[in-house]
Design a protein around this motif. Structure first.
Motif, PDB file in Angstrom:
ATOM      1  N   LEU A   1       0.819  -1.210   0.000  1.00 37.54           N
ATOM      2  CA  LEU A   1       0.000   0.000   0.000  1.00 37.54           C
ATOM      3  C   LEU A   1       0.855   1.263   0.000  1.00 37.54           C
ATOM      4  N   VAL A   2       2.018   1.219   0.651  1.00 35.17           N
ATOM      5  CA  VAL A   2       2.919   2.380   0.637  1.00 35.17           C
ATOM      6  C   VAL A   2       3.313   2.735  -0.795  1.00 35.17           C
ATOM      7  N   GLU A   3       3.433   1.722  -1.656  1.00 42.37           N
ATOM      8  CA  GLU A   3       3.828   1.961  -3.042  1.00 42.37           C
ATOM      9  C   GLU A   3       2.733   2.620  -3.865  1.00 42.37           C
ATOM     10  N   THR A   4       1.493   2.656  -3.361  1.00 40.65           N
ATOM     11  CA  THR A   4       0.377   3.224  -4.120  1.00 40.65           C
ATOM     12  C   THR A   4       0.114   4.684  -3.795  1.00 40.65           C
ATOM     13  N   ILE A   5       0.814   5.238  -2.792  1.00 43.23           N
ATOM     14  CA  ILE A   5       0.491   6.587  -2.338  1.00 43.23           C
ATOM     15  C   ILE A   5       1.776   7.312  -1.963  1.00 43.23           C
ATOM     16  N   ASP A   6       1.823   8.600  -2.216  1.00 42.14           N
ATOM     17  CA  ASP A   6       3.005   9.415  -1.932  1.00 42.14           C
ATOM     18  C   ASP A   6       2.997   9.810  -0.462  1.00 42.14           C
ATOM     19  N   MET A   7       3.456   8.899   0.394  1.00 35.58           N
ATOM     20  CA  MET A   7       3.407   9.128   1.834  1.00 35.58           C
ATOM     21  C   MET A   7       4.383   8.167   2.511  1.00 35.58           C
ATOM     22  N   THR A   8       4.865   8.542   3.688  1.00 35.83           N
ATOM     23  CA  THR A   8       5.779   7.683   4.421  1.00 35.83           C
ATOM     24  C   THR A   8       5.068   6.435   4.925  1.00 35.83           C
ATOM     25  N   ARG A   9       5.863   5.433   5.244  1.00 31.69           N
ATOM     26  CA  ARG A   9       5.313   4.189   5.788  1.00 31.69           C
ATOM     27  C   ARG A   9       4.542   4.458   7.080  1.00 31.69           C
ATOM     28  N   PHE A  10       5.087   5.334   7.927  1.00 29.51           N
ATOM     29  CA  PHE A  10       4.418   5.682   9.189  1.00 29.51           C
ATOM     30  C   PHE A  10       3.066   6.352   8.917  1.00 29.51           C
ATOM     31  N   GLY A  11       3.043   7.260   7.936  1.00 33.67           N
ATOM     32  CA  GLY A  11       1.790   7.952   7.611  1.00 33.67           C
ATOM     33  C   GLY A  11       0.725   7.006   7.099  1.00 33.67           C
ATOM     34  N   VAL A  12       1.116   6.081   6.221  1.00 33.55           N
ATOM     35  CA  VAL A  12       0.153   5.100   5.696  1.00 33.55           C
ATOM     36  C   VAL A  12      -0.367   4.222   6.827  1.00 33.55           C
ATOM     37  N   ALA A  13       0.533   3.785   7.725  1.00 34.45           N
ATOM     38  CA  ALA A  13       0.115   2.940   8.848  1.00 34.45           C
ATOM     39  C   ALA A  13      -0.886   3.670   9.740  1.00 34.45           C
ATOM     40  N   LYS A  14      -0.668   4.964   9.957  1.00 31.90           N
ATOM     41  CA  LYS A  14      -1.586   5.754  10.782  1.00 31.90           C
ATOM     42  C   LYS A  14      -2.960   5.842  10.128  1.00 31.90           C
ATOM     43  N   HIS A  15      -2.990   6.099   8.812  1.00 30.99           N
ATOM     44  CA  HIS A  15      -4.270   6.168   8.095  1.00 30.99           C
ATOM     45  C   HIS A  15      -4.981   4.806   8.119  1.00 30.99           C
ATOM     46  N   LEU A  16      -4.230   3.736   7.956  1.00 35.94           N
ATOM     47  CA  LEU A  16      -4.837   2.408   7.996  1.00 35.94           C
ATOM     48  C   LEU A  16      -5.448   2.120   9.370  1.00 35.94           C
ATOM     49  N   GLY A  17      -4.785   2.615  10.423  1.00 35.46           N
ATOM     50  CA  GLY A  17      -5.330   2.440  11.762  1.00 35.46           C
ATOM     51  C   GLY A  17      -6.670   3.128  11.930  1.00 35.46           C
ATOM     52  N   LEU A  18      -6.799   4.340  11.384  1.00 38.95           N
ATOM     53  CA  LEU A  18      -8.072   5.069  11.462  1.00 38.95           C
ATOM     54  C   LEU A  18      -9.159   4.366  10.648  1.00 38.95           C
ATOM     55  N   LEU A  19      -8.790   3.851   9.489  1.00 39.67           N
ATOM     56  CA  LEU A  19      -9.766   3.113   8.668  1.00 39.67           C
ATOM     57  C   LEU A  19     -10.212   1.833   9.367  1.00 39.67           C
ATOM     58  N   GLU A  20      -9.272   1.180  10.051  1.00 43.11           N
ATOM     59  CA  GLU A  20      -9.631  -0.045  10.767  1.00 43.11           C
ATOM     60  C   GLU A  20     -10.523   0.278  11.968  1.00 43.11           C
ATOM     61  N   ASP A  21     -10.250   1.387  12.657  1.00 44.75           N
ATOM     62  CA  ASP A  21     -11.089   1.795  13.789  1.00 44.75           C
ATOM     63  C   ASP A  21     -12.523   2.069  13.340  1.00 44.75           C
ATOM     64  N   ALA A  22     -12.675   2.563  12.096  1.00 46.19           N
ATOM     65  CA  ALA A  22     -14.005   2.850  11.554  1.00 46.19           C
ATOM     66  C   ALA A  22     -14.627   1.614  10.913  1.00 46.19           C
ATOM     67  N   HIS A  23     -13.929   0.475  10.972  1.00 45.95           N
ATOM     68  CA  HIS A  23     -14.392  -0.803  10.404  1.00 45.95           C
ATOM     69  C   HIS A  23     -14.548  -0.743   8.881  1.00 45.95           C
ATOM     70  N   LEU A  24     -13.857   0.203   8.233  1.00 51.99           N
ATOM     71  CA  LEU A  24     -13.890   0.275   6.778  1.00 51.99           C
ATOM     72  C   LEU A  24     -12.877  -0.673   6.153  1.00 51.99           C
ATOM     73  N   ILE A  25     -11.913  -1.109   6.933  1.00 52.21           N
ATOM     74  CA  ILE A  25     -11.024  -2.177   6.492  1.00 52.21           C
ATOM     75  C   ILE A  25     -10.930  -3.192   7.623  1.00 52.21           C
ATOM     76  N   THR A  26     -10.553  -4.391   7.282  1.00 51.12           N
ATOM     77  CA  THR A  26     -10.292  -5.440   8.258  1.00 51.12           C
ATOM     78  C   THR A  26      -8.996  -6.122   7.871  1.00 51.12           C
ATOM     79  N   THR A  27      -8.360  -6.774   8.823  1.00 47.92           N
ATOM     80  CA  THR A  27      -7.029  -7.331   8.568  1.00 47.92           C
ATOM     81  C   THR A  27      -6.973  -8.804   8.957  1.00 47.92           C
ATOM     82  N   VAL A  28      -6.059  -9.508   8.307  1.00 49.44           N
ATOM     83  CA  VAL A  28      -5.778 -10.910   8.613  1.00 49.44           C
ATOM     84  C   VAL A  28      -4.265 -11.070   8.635  1.00 49.44           C
ATOM     85  N   LYS A  29      -3.744 -11.746   9.655  1.00 49.81           N
ATOM     86  CA  LYS A  29      -2.307 -11.976   9.742  1.00 49.81           C
ATOM     87  C   LYS A  29      -1.997 -13.421   9.392  1.00 49.81           C
ATOM     88  N   ARG A  30      -1.069 -13.600   8.479  1.00 48.94           N
ATOM     89  CA  ARG A  30      -0.595 -14.918   8.087  1.00 48.94           C
ATOM     90  C   ARG A  30       0.922 -14.914   8.238  1.00 48.94           C
TER      91      ARG A  30
END
Length: 253
Positions: A31-60
């Motif tokens: 996802l970092v490769e799709t947007i002009d932003m630092t890895r930390f910034g993308v991770a922060k945005h993903l956290g907000l999206l996950e808090d809003a239940h707009l994304i969900t995650t799976v760890k493998r």
């Protein structure tokens, strides 16, 4: 709902959702490769999206995969837009959740192609019955005229028919843990030449009710509409369990 609007009120977060819409199940590095932003910034945005239940995650293993969770957005459409477009239609299930069994066997399992989750104000027994009993499923499924067969044990099969009486979908239980997990085949009659895919439904206690997660594996090409289908199905299920209303959230037209 405030969290959803807050999450969507940022072009970078919308860009991340667009990236997942184009290709679901991406890692943070992808996802970092799709947007002009630092890895930390993308991770922060993903956290907000996950808090809003707009994304969900799976760890493998050591990888964490991100999935677009369309259910909250479908709920907004159903609440304000669809009643004006489609009129009164039957209503079903809404919110799905990602529950991971964290044993070493999971580390070798493939990542799902689709993950959705929902939270429902109900008991575990009520949710289990709604998922496994044919007469209940027929009341909230957005497209099935009838459902035949219960999901009680491995080998049990369910056959669904369309409103015109033709076959719609067949499911067969592969493995089952009572009131916790159902793994089944997914054999769509609207794609007669498509290979069978596989679904896993996971039930987990949550404050005030239950979490339900749907994972879908091995989706063949041409299955783009399955995500929306699950969202409509889950909306109908949630409504049925929380209100007792049999509503099918069918597509307009």
């Amino acid at each position: 709902m405030d969290a959803i609007f807050k999450a969507l009120n940022d072009p970078s977060r919308r860009a991340l959702l667009d990236a997942l819409r184009r290709r679901d199940g991406q890692t943070l590095t992808e996802l970092v490769e799709t947007i002009d932003m630092t890895r930390f910034g993308v991770a922060k945005h993903l956290g907000l999206l996950e808090d809003a239940h707009l994304i969900t995650t799976v760890k493998r293993g050591r990888f964490k995969y991100h999935y677009l969770n369309a259910v909250p957005l479908q709920e907004l459409v159903d609440r304000w837009i669809e009643p004006m477009l489609a009129g009164p239609t039957a209503r079903g299930l809404i919110d799905l959740k990602t529950h991971l069994e964290k044993d070493t066997a999971m580390l070798t399992q493939p990542k799902p192609d689709l993950v959705l989750h929902t939270f429902i104000r109900c008991t575990r027994d009520a949710l289990w019955e709604a998922l496994t009993r044919a007469e209940i499923r027929a009341g909230y499924h957005f497209a099935a005229k009838s459902v035949e067969g219960d999901l009680a044990k491995p080998g049990d099969a369910v056959a669904m028919t369309r409103p015109d009486g033709g076959p719609m979908l067949r499911e067969e239980v592969i493995a089952l843990t009572p009131k916790s997990r159902i793994e089944a085949t997914f054999e769509p009659a609207w794609m007669p030449d498509a290979p069978s895919s596989r679904t896993v439904m996971l039930l987990e206690d949550s404050p005030g009710g239950m979490k339900l997660t749907v994972e879908h594996y091995d989706l063949p090409p041409g299955s783009e509409g399955v995500n929306e289908g699950w969202s409509r199905l889950l909306s109908g299920l949630k409504t049925w369990l929380e209100t007792g209303e049999s509503v099918r959230f069918a597509q307009a037209g």
